[in-house]
Design a protein around this motif. Sequence first.
Motif, PDB file in Angstrom:
ATOM      1  N   SER A   5       0.853  -1.199   0.000  1.00 24.76           N
ATOM      2  CA  SER A   5       0.000   0.000   0.000  1.00 24.76           C
ATOM      3  C   SER A   5       0.881   1.239   0.000  1.00 24.76           C
ATOM      4  CB  SER A   5      -0.862   0.065   1.260  1.00 24.76           C
ATOM      5  OG  SER A   5      -1.704  -1.039   1.347  1.00 24.76           O
ATOM      6  N   LYS A   6       0.397   2.282  -0.668  1.00 24.65           N
ATOM      7  CA  LYS A   6       1.161   3.537  -0.638  1.00 24.65           C
ATOM      8  C   LYS A   6       0.746   4.325   0.614  1.00 24.65           C
ATOM      9  CE  LYS A   6       2.428   5.974  -4.446  1.00 24.65           C
ATOM     10  NZ  LYS A   6       2.320   6.994  -5.509  1.00 24.65           N
ATOM     11  N   ILE A   7       1.714   4.570   1.473  1.00 24.01           N
ATOM     12  CA  ILE A   7       1.416   5.216   2.770  1.00 24.01           C
ATOM     13  C   ILE A   7       2.232   6.508   2.873  1.00 24.01           C
ATOM     14  CG2 ILE A   7       1.388   4.920   5.281  1.00 24.01           C
ATOM     15  CD1 ILE A   7       1.739   1.828   4.653  1.00 24.01           C
ATOM     16  N   ILE A   8       1.542   7.617   3.126  1.00 28.05           N
ATOM     17  CA  ILE A   8       2.250   8.898   3.335  1.00 28.05           C
ATOM     18  C   ILE A   8       2.343   9.192   4.824  1.00 28.05           C
ATOM     19  CG2 ILE A   8       1.806  11.373   3.262  1.00 28.05           C
ATOM     20  CD1 ILE A   8       1.800  11.420   0.472  1.00 28.05           C
ATOM     21  N   VAL A   9       3.531   9.587   5.252  1.00 26.29           N
ATOM     22  CA  VAL A   9       3.716  10.060   6.630  1.00 26.29           C
ATOM     23  C   VAL A   9       4.139  11.512   6.536  1.00 26.29           C
ATOM     24  CG1 VAL A   9       5.003   9.765   8.771  1.00 26.29           C
ATOM     25  CG2 VAL A   9       4.498   7.766   7.349  1.00 26.29           C
ATOM     26  N   THR A  10       3.324  12.411   7.059  1.00 28.56           N
ATOM     27  CA  THR A  10       3.720  13.821   7.012  1.00 28.56           C
ATOM     28  C   THR A  10       4.543  14.151   8.262  1.00 28.56           C
ATOM     29  OG1 THR A  10       1.755  14.702   8.122  1.00 28.56           O
ATOM     30  CG2 THR A  10       1.616  14.397   5.735  1.00 28.56           C
ATOM     31  N   GLY A  11       5.440  15.104   8.117  1.00 25.88           N
ATOM     32  CA  GLY A  11       6.315  15.489   9.236  1.00 25.88           C
ATOM     33  C   GLY A  11       7.356  14.422   9.509  1.00 25.88           C
ATOM     34  N   LEU A  51       0.151  18.154  -3.953  1.00 28.34           N
ATOM     35  CA  LEU A  51       1.041  17.073  -3.513  1.00 28.34           C
ATOM     36  C   LEU A  51       0.289  15.732  -3.443  1.00 28.34           C
ATOM     37  CD1 LEU A  51       3.911  16.467  -1.879  1.00 28.34           C
ATOM     38  CD2 LEU A  51       2.261  16.156  -0.057  1.00 28.34           C
ATOM     39  N   LEU A  52      -0.908  15.769  -2.862  1.00 30.38           N
ATOM     40  CA  LEU A  52      -1.656  14.508  -2.717  1.00 30.38           C
ATOM     41  C   LEU A  52      -2.171  14.009  -4.065  1.00 30.38           C
ATOM     42  CD1 LEU A  52      -3.573  14.718   0.678  1.00 30.38           C
ATOM     43  CD2 LEU A  52      -1.284  13.904   0.173  1.00 30.38           C
ATOM     44  N   LYS A  53      -2.477  14.943  -4.965  1.00 33.49           N
ATOM     45  CA  LYS A  53      -2.899  14.529  -6.320  1.00 33.49           C
ATOM     46  C   LYS A  53      -1.747  13.822  -7.024  1.00 33.49           C
ATOM     47  CE  LYS A  53      -6.691  17.476  -7.813  1.00 33.49           C
ATOM     48  NZ  LYS A  53      -7.034  18.803  -8.344  1.00 33.49           N
ATOM     49  N   LYS A  54      -0.546  14.363  -6.827  1.00 36.30           N
ATOM     50  CA  LYS A  54       0.635  13.794  -7.480  1.00 36.30           C
ATOM     51  C   LYS A  54       0.998  12.429  -6.892  1.00 36.30           C
ATOM     52  CE  LYS A  54       3.187  17.617  -8.088  1.00 36.30           C
ATOM     53  NZ  LYS A  54       4.171  18.430  -7.374  1.00 36.30           N
ATOM     54  N   THR A  55       0.920  12.311  -5.562  1.00 34.42           N
ATOM     55  CA  THR A  55       1.393  11.079  -4.921  1.00 34.42           C
ATOM     56  C   THR A  55       0.305  10.006  -4.818  1.00 34.42           C
ATOM     57  OG1 THR A  55       1.022  12.258  -2.853  1.00 34.42           O
ATOM     58  CG2 THR A  55       3.296  12.020  -3.551  1.00 34.42           C
ATOM     59  N   LYS A  56      -0.967  10.408  -4.757  1.00 39.23           N
ATOM     60  CA  LYS A  56      -2.100   9.489  -4.661  1.00 39.23           C
ATOM     61  C   LYS A  56      -1.892   8.339  -3.663  1.00 39.23           C
ATOM     62  CE  LYS A  56      -4.541   9.932  -9.059  1.00 39.23           C
ATOM     63  NZ  LYS A  56      -3.868  11.099  -9.624  1.00 39.23           N
ATOM     64  N   PRO A  57      -1.741   8.666  -2.397  1.00 40.49           N
ATOM     65  CA  PRO A  57      -1.530   7.589  -1.418  1.00 40.49           C
ATOM     66  C   PRO A  57      -2.825   6.823  -1.089  1.00 40.49           C
ATOM     67  CG  PRO A  57      -1.611   9.707  -0.323  1.00 40.49           C
ATOM     68  CD  PRO A  57      -1.726   9.998  -1.786  1.00 40.49           C
ATOM     69  N   ASP A  58      -2.675   5.590  -0.575  1.00 40.47           N
ATOM     70  CA  ASP A  58      -3.835   4.843  -0.084  1.00 40.47           C
ATOM     71  C   ASP A  58      -4.139   5.229   1.369  1.00 40.47           C
ATOM     72  OD1 ASP A  58      -3.987   3.107  -2.421  1.00 40.47           O
ATOM     73  OD2 ASP A  58      -2.097   2.262  -1.687  1.00 40.47           O
ATOM     74  N   TYR A  59      -3.061   5.456   2.116  1.00 40.90           N
ATOM     75  CA  TYR A  59      -3.208   5.752   3.551  1.00 40.90           C
ATOM     76  C   TYR A  59      -2.358   6.975   3.907  1.00 40.90           C
ATOM     77  CZ  TYR A  59      -5.036   1.024   3.809  1.00 40.90           C
ATOM     78  OH  TYR A  59      -5.794  -0.103   3.604  1.00 40.90           O
ATOM     79  N   MET A  60      -2.772   7.654   4.980  1.00 40.86           N
ATOM     80  CA  MET A  60      -1.950   8.796   5.433  1.00 40.86           C
ATOM     81  C   MET A  60      -1.912   8.848   6.963  1.00 40.86           C
ATOM     82  SD  MET A  60      -1.877  12.732   4.255  1.00 40.86           S
ATOM     83  CE  MET A  60      -3.550  13.206   4.560  1.00 40.86           C
TER      84      MET A  60
END
Length: 313
Positions: A5-11, A51-60
């Motif tokens: 899954s594509k997961i974004i972690v901010t910070g 940014l989110l449009k470009k990366t299209k993560p499944d989870y954040m």
Amino acid sequence: MEKNSKIIVTGHQGMVGSAVLKALKQNEFKNVIGISRSDVDLTNQADTLSLLKKTKPDYMIIGSAKVGGIMANSTYPAQFLYDNIMIQANLIHSAYQVGIKKLLSLGSSCIYPKFANQPMKEEELLTGLLEPTNEPYALSKIIGIKLCDYYYKEFGCQYISAMPCNLYGYGDNFHLDKSHVIPALMRKFHDAVEMDLPSVTCWGSGSPLREFLFVDDLADALLFIIENFKGPGFLNVGSGDEVTIKDLAQTIAGIAGFKRKIIWDIDKPDGTPRKVLDSTKLNSLGWTHSNSLDTGLRKTYDWFLKNQDLYRK
Ligand code: GFB
């Protein structure tokens, strides 16, 4: 979450975000993206959406926030309120716009009223007035909870939140005025030993009680929550490791080898008298912390010794 899954972690360059990123990698999640301040200004709505449009993560997992100790909170109330409202609103609304499957937002035990019933259950939210020294931060984090709740209610989004007690650990901010109590005291006692000072001055009366959680335990809890808690709502994340600030100071002085006088400056604020979380809901799902306060403090002090070039900046 699937391992790919594509997961974004901010910070992800901060204390919390970096611990979450490390935990995801240790748990063999292969498609993890860290986002930091240098990648995007999350207070800017258009940039956040793009940014989110470009990366299209499944989870954040939202690890980004403007944070600081009791003095930073009182000195910069506008920035603490504005930045944190904007970061959360932009991320949560953009997540909805790009269709993120599940999102975990992070708050703090200061969301509860100053004189909430102790230990504080999730139901104590909005039952009384907030502690003035952190009202702006607390208000922003209450908004974060409510945004998740309302996107869940109105649009069926799986957006949930976690409310940790006071955190500490690797990558903490060791600034003398802006930091939280643990890194501040580590630095003060360490410097006093190095400089052979006769005393160290701590803030307030030393009587407030605080509950502390080591950041690697928080990261472990956040992965557990995003995988096991379906929501709606939020969960407290605590350790039950509660100490007075006076006892904490003695312990840190011992770790740093400081044996001389500790002075209490009562002109500095105490903040809320007690804020221990009731973490029964999370514990009953099957999660508990691993590091005792003593273990966590020693690990943090070791990190601090090895990374003096970072905190001296
Ligand atoms: O960690 P801290 O800054 O935050 O302070 P809060 C905790 C307690 O430690 C207070 C005392 O009673 C301080 O007066 N203290 C003693 C010190 N010496 C020091 C020192 O040298 N530095 C610091 N910083 N404190 C924060 C909120 O409240 O907790 C945030 O302001 C957030 O919004 C965070 O919720 C978790 O626990 O009082």
